[in-house]
Each structure stands twice: as C-alpha cells, then as structure tokens.
Design a protein around this motif. Structure first.
Motif, PDB file in Angstrom:
ATOM      1  N   HIS A   9      31.604 -13.517  76.343  1.00 13.89           N
ATOM      2  CA  HIS A   9      31.180 -13.493  77.745  1.00 13.89           C
ATOM      3  C   HIS A   9      30.327 -14.710  78.076  1.00 13.89           C
ATOM      4  O   HIS A   9      30.525 -15.362  79.100  1.00 13.89           O
ATOM      5  CB  HIS A   9      30.387 -12.215  78.053  1.00 13.89           C
ATOM      6  CG  HIS A   9      31.221 -10.995  78.128  1.00 13.89           C
ATOM      7  ND1 HIS A   9      30.978  -9.900  77.347  1.00 13.89           N
ATOM      8  CD2 HIS A   9      32.290 -10.691  78.882  1.00 13.89           C
ATOM      9  CE1 HIS A   9      31.871  -8.970  77.626  1.00 13.89           C
ATOM     10  NE2 HIS A   9      32.681  -9.423  78.552  1.00 13.89           N
ATOM     11  N   ARG A  10      29.372 -15.033  77.233  1.00  8.70           N
ATOM     12  CA  ARG A  10      28.495 -16.171  77.505  1.00  8.70           C
ATOM     13  C   ARG A  10      29.317 -17.454  77.651  1.00  8.70           C
ATOM     14  O   ARG A  10      29.089 -18.234  78.569  1.00  8.70           O
ATOM     15  CB  ARG A  10      27.438 -16.336  76.419  1.00  8.70           C
ATOM     16  CG  ARG A  10      26.476 -17.486  76.756  1.00  8.70           C
ATOM     17  CD  ARG A  10      25.321 -17.606  75.802  1.00  8.70           C
ATOM     18  NE  ARG A  10      24.407 -16.491  75.834  1.00  8.70           N
ATOM     19  CZ  ARG A  10      23.531 -16.249  76.804  1.00  8.70           C
ATOM     20  NH1 ARG A  10      23.470 -17.029  77.853  1.00  8.70           N
ATOM     21  NH2 ARG A  10      22.727 -15.220  76.728  1.00  8.70           N
ATOM     22  N   ASN A  11      30.265 -17.669  76.756  1.00 10.91           N
ATOM     23  CA  ASN A  11      31.099 -18.875  76.836  1.00 10.91           C
ATOM     24  C   ASN A  11      31.892 -18.925  78.135  1.00 10.91           C
ATOM     25  O   ASN A  11      32.004 -19.982  78.761  1.00 10.91           O
ATOM     26  CB  ASN A  11      32.046 -18.954  75.637  1.00 10.91           C
ATOM     27  CG  ASN A  11      31.327 -19.247  74.345  1.00 10.91           C
ATOM     28  OD1 ASN A  11      30.216 -19.778  74.342  1.00 10.91           O
ATOM     29  ND2 ASN A  11      31.939 -18.884  73.232  1.00 10.91           N
ATOM     30  N   ILE A  12      32.448 -17.806  78.547  1.00 14.92           N
ATOM     31  CA  ILE A  12      33.217 -17.762  79.791  1.00 14.92           C
ATOM     32  C   ILE A  12      32.314 -18.109  80.972  1.00 14.92           C
ATOM     33  O   ILE A  12      32.671 -18.917  81.831  1.00 14.92           O
ATOM     34  CB  ILE A  12      33.877 -16.376  79.986  1.00 14.92           C
ATOM     35  CG1 ILE A  12      34.986 -16.175  78.949  1.00 14.92           C
ATOM     36  CG2 ILE A  12      34.406 -16.214  81.413  1.00 14.92           C
ATOM     37  CD1 ILE A  12      35.502 -14.749  78.855  1.00 14.92           C
ATOM     38  N   PHE A  13      31.132 -17.509  81.030  1.00 14.83           N
ATOM     39  CA  PHE A  13      30.225 -17.772  82.152  1.00 14.83           C
ATOM     40  C   PHE A  13      29.783 -19.228  82.180  1.00 14.83           C
ATOM     41  O   PHE A  13      29.797 -19.871  83.225  1.00 14.83           O
ATOM     42  CB  PHE A  13      29.005 -16.854  82.092  1.00 14.83           C
ATOM     43  CG  PHE A  13      29.359 -15.412  82.198  1.00 14.83           C
ATOM     44  CD1 PHE A  13      30.279 -14.967  83.131  1.00 14.83           C
ATOM     45  CD2 PHE A  13      28.786 -14.488  81.351  1.00 14.83           C
ATOM     46  CE1 PHE A  13      30.621 -13.623  83.220  1.00 14.83           C
ATOM     47  CE2 PHE A  13      29.113 -13.145  81.436  1.00 14.83           C
ATOM     48  CZ  PHE A  13      30.031 -12.716  82.373  1.00 14.83           C
ATOM     49  N   GLU A  14      29.381 -19.751  81.027  1.00 14.01           N
ATOM     50  CA  GLU A  14      28.910 -21.132  80.995  1.00 14.01           C
ATOM     51  C   GLU A  14      30.017 -22.112  81.354  1.00 14.01           C
ATOM     52  O   GLU A  14      29.778 -23.065  82.094  1.00 14.01           O
ATOM     53  CB  GLU A  14      28.304 -21.445  79.629  1.00 14.01           C
ATOM     54  CG  GLU A  14      26.968 -20.738  79.424  1.00 14.01           C
ATOM     55  CD  GLU A  14      26.365 -20.947  78.042  1.00 14.01           C
ATOM     56  OE1 GLU A  14      27.018 -21.579  77.183  1.00 14.01           O
ATOM     57  OE2 GLU A  14      25.232 -20.465  77.837  1.00 14.01           O
ATOM     58  N   ASP A  20      22.905 -19.047  84.847  1.00 11.66           N
ATOM     59  CA  ASP A  20      21.744 -18.161  84.894  1.00 11.66           C
ATOM     60  C   ASP A  20      22.115 -16.746  84.474  1.00 11.66           C
ATOM     61  O   ASP A  20      21.640 -15.778  85.046  1.00 11.66           O
ATOM     62  CB  ASP A  20      21.130 -18.165  86.305  1.00 11.66           C
ATOM     63  CG  ASP A  20      19.782 -17.459  86.354  1.00 11.66           C
ATOM     64  OD1 ASP A  20      19.120 -17.356  85.308  1.00 11.66           O
ATOM     65  OD2 ASP A  20      19.404 -16.983  87.431  1.00 11.66           O
ATOM     66  N   ALA A  21      22.957 -16.628  83.465  1.00 15.80           N
ATOM     67  CA  ALA A  21      23.323 -15.303  82.955  1.00 15.80           C
ATOM     68  C   ALA A  21      22.141 -14.739  82.174  1.00 15.80           C
ATOM     69  O   ALA A  21      21.529 -15.436  81.372  1.00 15.80           O
ATOM     70  CB  ALA A  21      24.560 -15.395  82.069  1.00 15.80           C
ATOM     71  N   ARG A  22      21.827 -13.481  82.445  1.00 13.01           N
ATOM     72  CA  ARG A  22      20.717 -12.816  81.765  1.00 13.01           C
ATOM     73  C   ARG A  22      21.222 -11.520  81.151  1.00 13.01           C
ATOM     74  O   ARG A  22      22.208 -10.961  81.594  1.00 13.01           O
ATOM     75  CB  ARG A  22      19.603 -12.497  82.761  1.00 13.01           C
ATOM     76  CG  ARG A  22      19.105 -13.720  83.489  1.00 13.01           C
ATOM     77  CD  ARG A  22      18.084 -13.328  84.520  1.00 13.01           C
ATOM     78  NE  ARG A  22      17.862 -14.436  85.439  1.00 13.01           N
ATOM     79  CZ  ARG A  22      17.065 -14.352  86.475  1.00 13.01           C
ATOM     80  NH1 ARG A  22      16.423 -13.241  86.744  1.00 13.01           N
ATOM     81  NH2 ARG A  22      16.910 -15.395  87.265  1.00 13.01           N
TER      82      ARG A  22
END
Length: 113
Positions: A9-14, A20-22
C-alpha cells in the motif's frame, strides 16, 4: 489519508504522489484483539475529509475482522469527523465473517437498501 499500511500500500500511494499517508492503530498485541480505543482515537484526530482506507474483511496482516458493533463505532466516528471511507475487499474468501457482514452492506447503506 489514514490507513494501516503494508509495504504494498505504501508503495502504491507514494508512486501515486500521495505523500501524507498515515497509519491508524488496529492491533493490540497485549490482548490479541483490535485496539478499538486506539483506532477510534486515531480516527477522531484525523484531518476532516481524510480518506480512510478500511479493509472490509480479513484485515491484513491480522485476519481479524471488526464485529458489527465495532463497525458501528467506526462508522459513527467517520460521520462525526467527516471522513471518507474507502473499502478494500480483496480477501473475502479468507474472512472470518460471512459476506453478509460486510461493512458495505450493513453499515454504510440505509436500512432500506
């Protein structure tokens, strides 16, 4: 955006420019259950109109699903704080709850739906 993040998920968002994913609390290792107090507190403190990613079932990595009562508590906070739920429902076959318990059906639609 508030989520419980795994590396995918983090990779997709970035890669999508969402920097600013928390994370919000979910698992309480002391009780081996959902940390409802922590989860609700984190949601209450999220900026208004944040997109909140919720795994509709088979929470990754715990596999633990909220009960109907817990979903009701989550929905109440989402409404009060004006947060935007986004459901990820990729693990229904592994769920500990039947599809009829999905938050999409029971908590996010009017009773008549």
């Amino acid at each position: 955006m508030h989520i419980t993040i795994d590396n995918n998920h983090r990779n997709i968002f970035e890669c999508s420019g969402l920097t600013d994913a928390r994370e919000y609390r979910y698992w309480d290792p002391a009780t081996c259950s959902i940390d409802m107090e922590g989860l609700l507190e984190d949601l209450r403190n999220a900026p208004k109109k944040s997109v909140i990613i919720l795994q509709a079932c088979s929470h990754n990595p715990t596999g633990l699903d909220p009960t109907r009562h817990q979903w009701s508590q989550i929905v109440d906070v989402l409404e009060v704080v004006n947060l935007l739920p986004y459901h990820v429902n990729t693990c229904q076959p592994a769920s500990s709850q039947p599809a009829s318990h999905s938050p999409n059906k029971n908590n996010f639609l009017p009773e008549s739906a």
